[in-house]
Scaffold this active site. Structure first.
Site, PDB file in Angstrom:
ATOM      1  N   GLY A 100      14.128 -43.191 -49.835  1.00  0.00           N
ATOM      2  CA  GLY A 100      14.665 -43.143 -48.474  1.00  0.00           C
ATOM      3  C   GLY A 100      14.929 -41.722 -48.028  1.00  0.00           C
ATOM      4  N   ARG A 103      17.550 -36.473 -47.110  1.00  0.00           N
ATOM      5  CA  ARG A 103      17.890 -35.181 -46.501  1.00  0.00           C
ATOM      6  C   ARG A 103      17.223 -35.037 -45.142  1.00  0.00           C
ATOM      7  NH1 ARG A 103      14.150 -31.561 -50.497  1.00  0.00           N
ATOM      8  NH2 ARG A 103      12.569 -33.160 -50.650  1.00  0.00           N
ATOM      9  N   ASP A 262       5.276 -42.275 -51.713  1.00  0.00           N
ATOM     10  CA  ASP A 262       6.220 -42.043 -50.606  1.00  0.00           C
ATOM     11  C   ASP A 262       5.786 -40.871 -49.737  1.00  0.00           C
ATOM     12  OD1 ASP A 262       7.052 -40.812 -53.188  1.00  0.00           O
ATOM     13  OD2 ASP A 262       8.426 -39.716 -51.898  1.00  0.00           O
ATOM     14  N   ASN A 263       4.734 -40.181 -50.156  1.00  0.00           N
ATOM     15  CA  ASN A 263       4.229 -39.080 -49.337  1.00  0.00           C
ATOM     16  C   ASN A 263       2.883 -39.408 -48.693  1.00  0.00           C
ATOM     17  OD1 ASN A 263       6.487 -37.589 -49.935  1.00  0.00           O
ATOM     18  ND2 ASN A 263       5.547 -36.471 -51.626  1.00  0.00           N
TER      19      ASN A 263
HETATM   20  P1  AMP Z   1      10.488 -35.436 -51.758  1.00  0.00           P
HETATM   21  O1  AMP Z   1      10.469 -34.529 -52.920  1.00  0.00           O
HETATM   22  O2  AMP Z   1      10.652 -34.728 -50.446  1.00  0.00           O
HETATM   23  O3  AMP Z   1       9.337 -36.386 -51.702  1.00  0.00           O
HETATM   24  O4  AMP Z   1      11.838 -36.299 -51.898  1.00  0.00           O
HETATM   25  C1  AMP Z   1      12.023 -37.302 -52.852  1.00  0.00           C
HETATM   26  C2  AMP Z   1      13.328 -38.016 -52.596  1.00  0.00           C
HETATM   27  O5  AMP Z   1      14.457 -37.174 -52.898  1.00  0.00           O
HETATM   28  C3  AMP Z   1      13.522 -38.449 -51.152  1.00  0.00           C
HETATM   29  O6  AMP Z   1      14.166 -39.694 -51.150  1.00  0.00           O
HETATM   30  C4  AMP Z   1      14.426 -37.378 -50.604  1.00  0.00           C
HETATM   31  O7  AMP Z   1      15.155 -37.825 -49.492  1.00  0.00           O
HETATM   32  C5  AMP Z   1      15.331 -37.089 -51.792  1.00  0.00           C
HETATM   33  N1  AMP Z   1      15.916 -35.739 -51.740  1.00  0.00           N
HETATM   34  C6  AMP Z   1      15.297 -34.576 -52.009  1.00  0.00           C
HETATM   35  N2  AMP Z   1      16.125 -33.530 -51.844  1.00  0.00           N
HETATM   36  C7  AMP Z   1      17.321 -34.019 -51.463  1.00  0.00           C
HETATM   37  C8  AMP Z   1      18.592 -33.444 -51.132  1.00  0.00           C
HETATM   38  N3  AMP Z   1      18.785 -32.123 -51.150  1.00  0.00           N
HETATM   39  N4  AMP Z   1      19.583 -34.278 -50.797  1.00  0.00           N
HETATM   40  C9  AMP Z   1      19.389 -35.608 -50.761  1.00  0.00           C
HETATM   41  N5  AMP Z   1      18.247 -36.204 -51.061  1.00  0.00           N
HETATM   42  C10 AMP Z   1      17.197 -35.446 -51.398  1.00  0.00           C
HETATM   43 MG    MG Z   2       8.638 -37.081 -49.845  1.00  0.00          MG
END
Ligand code: AMP
Ligand code: MG
Length: 508
Positions: A100, A103, A262-263
């Site tokens: 989800g 951020r 998720d990407n």
């Molecule tokens: P991503 O690496 O952008 O694909 O993120 C993977 C998951 O980690 C997603 O659910 C993001 O919302 C969560 N996430 C990554 N960084 C943060 C953060 N600094 N605070 C809260 N959630 C995070």
């Molecule tokens: Mg992502």
């Protein structure tokens, strides 16, 4: 300032970003309400004025304090209730049931001048119900990377989320060390991902999968509403978009770096710029993510992993694909639809390779893609720069090797180029196309400029020193990467040995 002034300012701020409710029409299980957490001292580092205008927003108003407050998440337009979207996802092959928007906050939607509905999201806007232990914040370096990369991708003509604005927050974020906090305003056709479908499918909630599928069809594939097999056709459409997207990335030497489910956007846009890279020296197994130790998401693995991700998508749709829960019929329909992925990838990749070496589509011959493949092999063996090789190949003569030096010297052993170039010229001779036309056609598909990692670092350092001049210049050049821009030639340069960036990390 009087109370009335404050109220007027609040209204002006709302106007500057008058938005519709995000993901209009989706039932509440798809998101959680999530207000951005205000930041102390928002400062706009860059505002994408042409994109603002395309969205029908007034860039001058966005740049004023009331508009900046909206971009920072400090003021919410009165028309919307921001949300964080729910999704799951396979990360490096392992299923994570609850990811989800941890951020990011989806602020609202806007119909652009082409009539396309766009999500407007604040990335780095603070904690949401999906944040887990995270702080919901983003640091400047990856925000800067995404800002430039997404606009560079758009400049290349490849579907992508866009970046409307980039702000520093006046806060630091802690990632072991302290870094400058930032917020990115991301614009997307959709933030629904394969992982959004997985969230409900894996939770044993096929009814929600169907609602979501209908929503995606209504928003992205409205013509499928009349189909007698809409979910099979939706799978085929997403497969086709994804195959085209990955082929288009590879034709410009792009490695996404973290192709988790998720990407993968159902709208076929490049989504989530984390450990991405446009390669400098070409190598098929190039991999830039520090955590990807087995090279799962390396350059040449992308076609395979795209297919793997779409299989996960197909699984979520199985209950909708077979009448009367007929699993075999559902699987057959899924395989049939998934075949669109391979054919879309092959079509775009092969036509693109031919165009990259100056061969016209109408005169395609067997062996053309082999010829291009042999150039790629030589480049890999000789450490030739991906972008410069093709761009400089556009400039050499189609029948005279006397002035090949600019391209041949990109190869550690220039004779490797010479050997290939003899075959290439023999093939060009059969093409019967005017050499000027061939050059122009090659320049239209082989960019002079891609976002190189060492340039992101250089711009980042300058921005930390308070100088956004290079940021703006690089952003401008990336918007028109197929033009020569003689005064901007420095942004076409590959890194010197000391500037080479080996690893990057997720974490916008
Ligand atoms: P991503 O690496 O952008 O694909 O993120 C993977 C998951 O980690 C997603 O659910 C993001 O919302 C969560 N996430 C990554 N960084 C943060 C953060 N600094 N605070 C809260 N959630 C995070
Ligand atoms: Mg992502």
């Amino acid at each position: 300032m009087t109370a009335a002034d404050t109220a007027r300012q609040a209204d002006a701020g709302a106007d500057a970003l008058a938005l519709e409710t995000p993901e209009a029409g989706l039932p509440e299980q798809f998101y959680a309400p999530a207000e951005p957490t205000p930041v102390p001292a928002p400062h706009v580092l860059h505002l994408n004025r042409p994109l603002a205008e395309h969205l029908g927003l007034d860039p001058a108003r966005l740049a004023r304090p009331d508009g900046v407050a909206v971009l920072a998440g400090n003021r919410i337009p009165s028309s919307v209730r921001p949300v964080a979207l729910a999704y799951a996802g396979h990360q490096f092959g392992a299923f994570a049931p609850r990811l989800g928007d941890g951020r990011a906050v989806l602020l609202g939607e806007r119909v652009d001048r082409d009539g396309v509905r766009r999500d407007i999201q604040l990335k780095g806007a603070g904690r949401t119900p999906f944040s887990g232990m995270g702080d919901g914040r983003a640091e400047l370096f990856p925000v800067l990377g995404e800002y430039l990369a997404s606009e560079g991708m758009a400049g290349l003509g490849i579907p992508t989320t866009r970046s409307l604005a980039m702000l520093t927050t006046g806060e630091t974020v802690s990632r072991g060390e302290h870094h400058t906090g930032a917020v990115l305003t991301r614009v997307a056709r959709s933030h629904v991902r394969v992982g959004t479908f997985e969230y409900f499918a894996r939770n044993g909630d096929p009814a929600s999968v169907q609602v979501l599928a209908d929503h995606v069809i209504a928003r992205h594939d409205p013509e499928l509403r009349d189909s007698d097999r809409p979910y099979r056709d939706l799978l085929a459409a997403v497969a086709r978009r994804t195959g085209e997207l990955i082929a288009n990335w590879m034709l410009v030497g792009f490695v996404h770096g973290v192709l988790n489910t998720d990407n993968i956007s159902v709208a076929g846009e490049t989504l989530d710029y984390g450990p991405f890279a446009w390669m400098d020296a070409y190598h098929p197994s190039a991999c830039f993510s520090a955590v990807d130790v087995y090279g799962r998401y390396a350059f040449d693995q992308q076609p395979r992993i795209g297919s793997w991700n779409l299989c996960r998508f197909a699984e979520t749709l199985l209950p909708l694909l077979g009448a009367d829960a007929d699993l075999e019929a559902a699987k057959t329909a899924a395989y049939d639809a998934l075949a669109e992925y391979d054919s879309a990838f092959d079509r775009v990749w092969q036509a693109g390779l031919r165009r990259k070496i100056g061969l016209a589509e109408e005169t395609a011959q067997a062996g053309d893609t082999d010829l291009a493949g042999r150039l790629l092999n030589a480049m890999a063996e000789q450490g030739a720069d991906f972008t410069l090789t093709f761009r400089r190949l556009a400039a050499v003569s189609g029948d005279d090797p006397a002035h090949d030096d600019p391209v041949r010297r990109l190869f550690a052993d220039p004779e490797a180029f010479d050997v290939w170039a003899r075959d290439w010229r023999a093939r060009l001779a059969r093409e019967g196309r005017d050499d000027a036309a061939r050059r122009a056609a090659m320049c239209a598909v082989n960019p002079a400029y891609v976002l190189r990692k060492h340039h992101v670092y250089a711009v980042y350092k300058a921005v930390l020193d308070g100088d956004t001049g290079d940021l703006d210049r690089l952003w401008r050049v990336l918007r028109e990467p197929y033009a020569d821009h003689p005064d901007m030639a420095a942004w076409a340069q590959p890194p010197a040995a000391a500037e080479r960036v080996r690893w990057t990390f997720c974490g916008t």
